[in-house]
Structures are given as C-alpha cells and as structure tokens.
Design a protein around this motif. Sequence first.
Motif, PDB file in Angstrom:
ATOM      1  N   ASP B  34       0.763  -1.254  -0.043  1.00 53.76           N
ATOM      2  CA  ASP B  34      -0.025  -0.077  -0.065  1.00 53.76           C
ATOM      3  C   ASP B  34       0.935   1.223   0.050  1.00 53.76           C
ATOM      4  O   ASP B  34       1.569   1.565   0.916  1.00 53.76           O
ATOM      5  N   PRO B  35       0.993   2.107  -1.073  1.00 57.06           N
ATOM      6  CA  PRO B  35       1.825   3.247  -1.127  1.00 57.06           C
ATOM      7  C   PRO B  35       1.494   4.065   0.034  1.00 57.06           C
ATOM      8  O   PRO B  35       2.643   4.883   0.169  1.00 57.06           O
ATOM      9  N   MET B  36       0.306   4.247   0.215  1.00 52.07           N
ATOM     10  CA  MET B  36      -0.170   5.404   1.186  1.00 52.07           C
ATOM     11  C   MET B  36       0.610   4.893   2.590  1.00 52.07           C
ATOM     12  O   MET B  36       0.810   5.767   3.535  1.00 52.07           O
ATOM     13  N   LEU B  37       0.556   3.709   2.947  1.00 53.54           N
ATOM     14  CA  LEU B  37       1.347   3.026   4.266  1.00 53.54           C
ATOM     15  C   LEU B  37       2.783   3.326   3.939  1.00 53.54           C
ATOM     16  O   LEU B  37       3.446   3.702   5.192  1.00 53.54           O
ATOM     17  N   VAL B  39       4.309   5.880   2.580  1.00 52.65           N
ATOM     18  CA  VAL B  39       4.608   7.188   2.590  1.00 52.65           C
ATOM     19  C   VAL B  39       4.644   7.487   4.199  1.00 52.65           C
ATOM     20  O   VAL B  39       5.416   8.193   4.878  1.00 52.65           O
ATOM     21  N   LYS B  40       3.534   6.886   4.924  1.00 52.73           N
ATOM     22  CA  LYS B  40       3.478   7.124   6.438  1.00 52.73           C
ATOM     23  C   LYS B  40       4.892   6.453   6.963  1.00 52.73           C
ATOM     24  O   LYS B  40       5.201   7.477   7.904  1.00 52.73           O
ATOM     25  N   HIS B  41       5.187   5.657   6.515  1.00 58.49           N
ATOM     26  CA  HIS B  41       6.428   4.838   7.106  1.00 58.49           C
ATOM     27  C   HIS B  41       7.535   5.707   7.126  1.00 58.49           C
ATOM     28  O   HIS B  41       8.346   6.171   7.708  1.00 58.49           O
ATOM     29  N   ARG B  57      -2.226   1.532  -6.585  1.00 57.49           N
ATOM     30  CA  ARG B  57      -3.647   2.230  -6.131  1.00 57.49           C
ATOM     31  C   ARG B  57      -3.337   2.206  -4.334  1.00 57.49           C
ATOM     32  O   ARG B  57      -2.620   1.352  -4.114  1.00 57.49           O
ATOM     33  N   PRO B  58      -3.828   3.070  -3.789  1.00 56.80           N
ATOM     34  CA  PRO B  58      -4.908   3.946  -4.124  1.00 56.80           C
ATOM     35  C   PRO B  58      -4.551   5.400  -4.577  1.00 56.80           C
ATOM     36  O   PRO B  58      -5.107   6.217  -4.933  1.00 56.80           O
ATOM     37  N   VAL B  59      -2.858   5.500  -4.466  1.00 58.53           N
ATOM     38  CA  VAL B  59      -2.263   6.570  -5.042  1.00 58.53           C
ATOM     39  C   VAL B  59      -1.098   6.115  -6.042  1.00 58.53           C
ATOM     40  O   VAL B  59      -0.562   5.019  -5.871  1.00 58.53           O
ATOM     41  N   VAL B  64       3.117   9.389  -4.824  1.00 58.17           N
ATOM     42  CA  VAL B  64       4.070   9.231  -3.747  1.00 58.17           C
ATOM     43  C   VAL B  64       5.156  10.010  -4.072  1.00 58.17           C
ATOM     44  O   VAL B  64       5.806  10.798  -3.059  1.00 58.17           O
TER      45      VAL B  64
END
Lengths: 262, 123
Positions: B34-37, B39-41, B57-59, B64
Amino acid sequence: MRAIIVDDEQMAIENLRLKISGDDRITEVETFRSPLKAMDYLRENDVDIAFLDINMPVMDGLTMAKGMKEIRPDCSIVFVTGYSEYSVEAYRLHVSGYLMKPASAEDIKNEIDFAISRKKNPAPVSEAPLRVQCFGNFEVFVSGVPAKFKYTKTKELFAYLICAKGKTISNDELCSVLWEEEEINLSKKSYFRNMISDLQTMLKDAGAPDVLIKQRSALSIVPDKIECDYFSWLQGDPIAINAYRGEFMIQYSWSEFSLGEF
Amino acid sequence: MNVVLIDNNIGILEELVGVVKGILPSSTISSFKDPMLAVKHVYNHATDIVISEVKTRPVSGFDVLRNLHKLRPEMLVVLLSDEPGHETKALEYGADGFLTQPVNPQELSELIDKLDTYKPLDV
C-alpha cells in the motif's frame, strides 16, 4: 502513559523496556512473555500503548491485536517485529505503527508522540460545510452530519469522482463502474440522470454547488472545493499521512483497481 | 541504508526485495503493498531511498513522488513501470531515476551507484 510489552523473547523485552522507560511520558511498563496473560491483564487494566511482537507461539501478535481492539479500543498498538513482510497485514488492523527490531529510541519516541496526539485529538469532528472521508469507509458529511442521498448509488458515484481526483470521467465509464457486468439499458440511463440530480441537490444543500462539473456526457469534481482526507494526503499534509490506516473506500471494490490515470 | 519498496503486487514486491538484497546486502528493506502506508512509514522513519512502481492504487507512484518531495526533499525516489513512456513524466516530477519493469538488477545496481548513496565500505 501506561505501556505494555509482549514478546516471547526475554531479551527482546528487556531491550525494549529499557528504551521505553527512558521516555519521561511513560509512567508504567508491564511486560509479558505470554500474550494470553497480557490479554488477562488488559481485561482488568487500562493501557495506553502496547508494543507487540508479531511472531509468537500460541497466539501471534496480529491475533492479539484483533482481540485488543475489542477490549481496549483506545489503546495504541505498535508492532515490533523482525520481519518486514508483516507490515502489510499489520496496518490493515488499524494499528498505530510498526517498528523493525531492534527499535531505536527515536523510533519509540515517534510512536509515543503519535499515540499521545491521537489521545489529544481524537478524530476531530469538522463542522465544515462539506467534508469527505476516504480513509476507512467512504463517508460524506454536511456540517458534521452524514449527507443525505436519495439513492445509495449516488454516494458511490460521488466516491468514484473523488477517486478520480478531478479528472473528467465519461458517463459511460461511470455507468459501467456502478453497474459492473450489467447491461446499461434505458432504465439505467434514466436512473443515472436521477443520480446526477440527487448529487447536485446534496451539494447545493451543502452550499457547494460548484463542486460538481457536469458536461454533456461526462462529470468531474473540483478537488479544491472539498475538504477531504485523500486530497489533503495528496498535498502532503502530515496529519492526513499519519491518519491513514491501510483502508481506503472500503465499501467499493473498484477502489482497488487502477482508474486508468497512468 | 534504509530502503522502502512499493508495489501492489506481492509477487513482484517479493522479487524486488530479492533484487535489492542482492545489491545492498546490509540494507534494511521495508516493503509495502500500500503506497500510502509506505509514505506514512517514510514520514516517521529515516529512509534513504524509495523504489516504487508507478501504477499503484490508491495513489500512483507519481503521487508518492510528489508527496515525498514535499515532505522529505532529500529523499531519493526511483520509479518503475512497464511503460517506458512514463519515464518523461517521472523525470518531470523530479524522480531520481526511472527503470522499466521487470527490473534488471544490473541496471538498478548501476543506478544506485550513480546516485552515490551506496557506500562500497559495506561488506
């Protein structure tokens, strides 16, 4: 803040206990080699932050986290693991974070920071005229209250347009998404037109009629006119970035697939 | 060296882990479906390089890249795609490198060397 550590290896526990106790904000640290004993403890005692190993016999960390969500939903859970592969599953469970062993004092400090900020600012209920939530379930709020749609599918239509980030989507594409394998006959097209009206009504009531751009056979939304966690994320807002928990528009299976934006 | 890898497809992601381990054996690799996770990392943990598929997905990988450039301008971001046409857009958005999928380990190795972050002192 009260903390617990659960790990089947005593050395890992000691290593973590030393670093956690070094943070002034931590008032108590209880440690457990047995997840079952830890769960018993949690039933009787409130805990603010839990550091869990994932790979444990009898009950693994993921299972324990699921159980904890039932009895202590406000406790922040941080996985501490030697395996990066678990990061995928871990986040799907709404955990605060995960750390790779050996966790550094700085990593631990960040997790404690975040757990505290979660407690101080529990998902603020925004009174904004129109607010869209994409993380978790897709929800639309008008002045803090769930938006009223005449048709359930209108909400899905709106979700798809939000996901498209302002890109113009043809009515044909929208219909094929809303009705998947079904044939788009005249009655569906008429239903679709009613959905557009429904959406326009909702937006007008929310005082945001210019959010939706309607062309002859295509629709788009204007991202700048909407308060939305997804859009905030795209703009690099750290709060949105940390708020994301691994779930995006859960109700809609199409959110897993590419919208051909590439 | 801390490396973050992103691809929705677990099979491809695991292969990429293997390739990167071969090139940078002493690095710490965090892989994300998951790319959003991811980025959070990256936002919360020191990271040296992010290697991401574009079509996620979702981004997307482009999202990113833009997001990370805002948050962590010093971050090295390499994008991957099976469409060579994405290279122009990738470089436009400021990617530090672009490679076509499937990734050629030699090419990735050379790219990392070029980006000068690989310290040959690691044994």
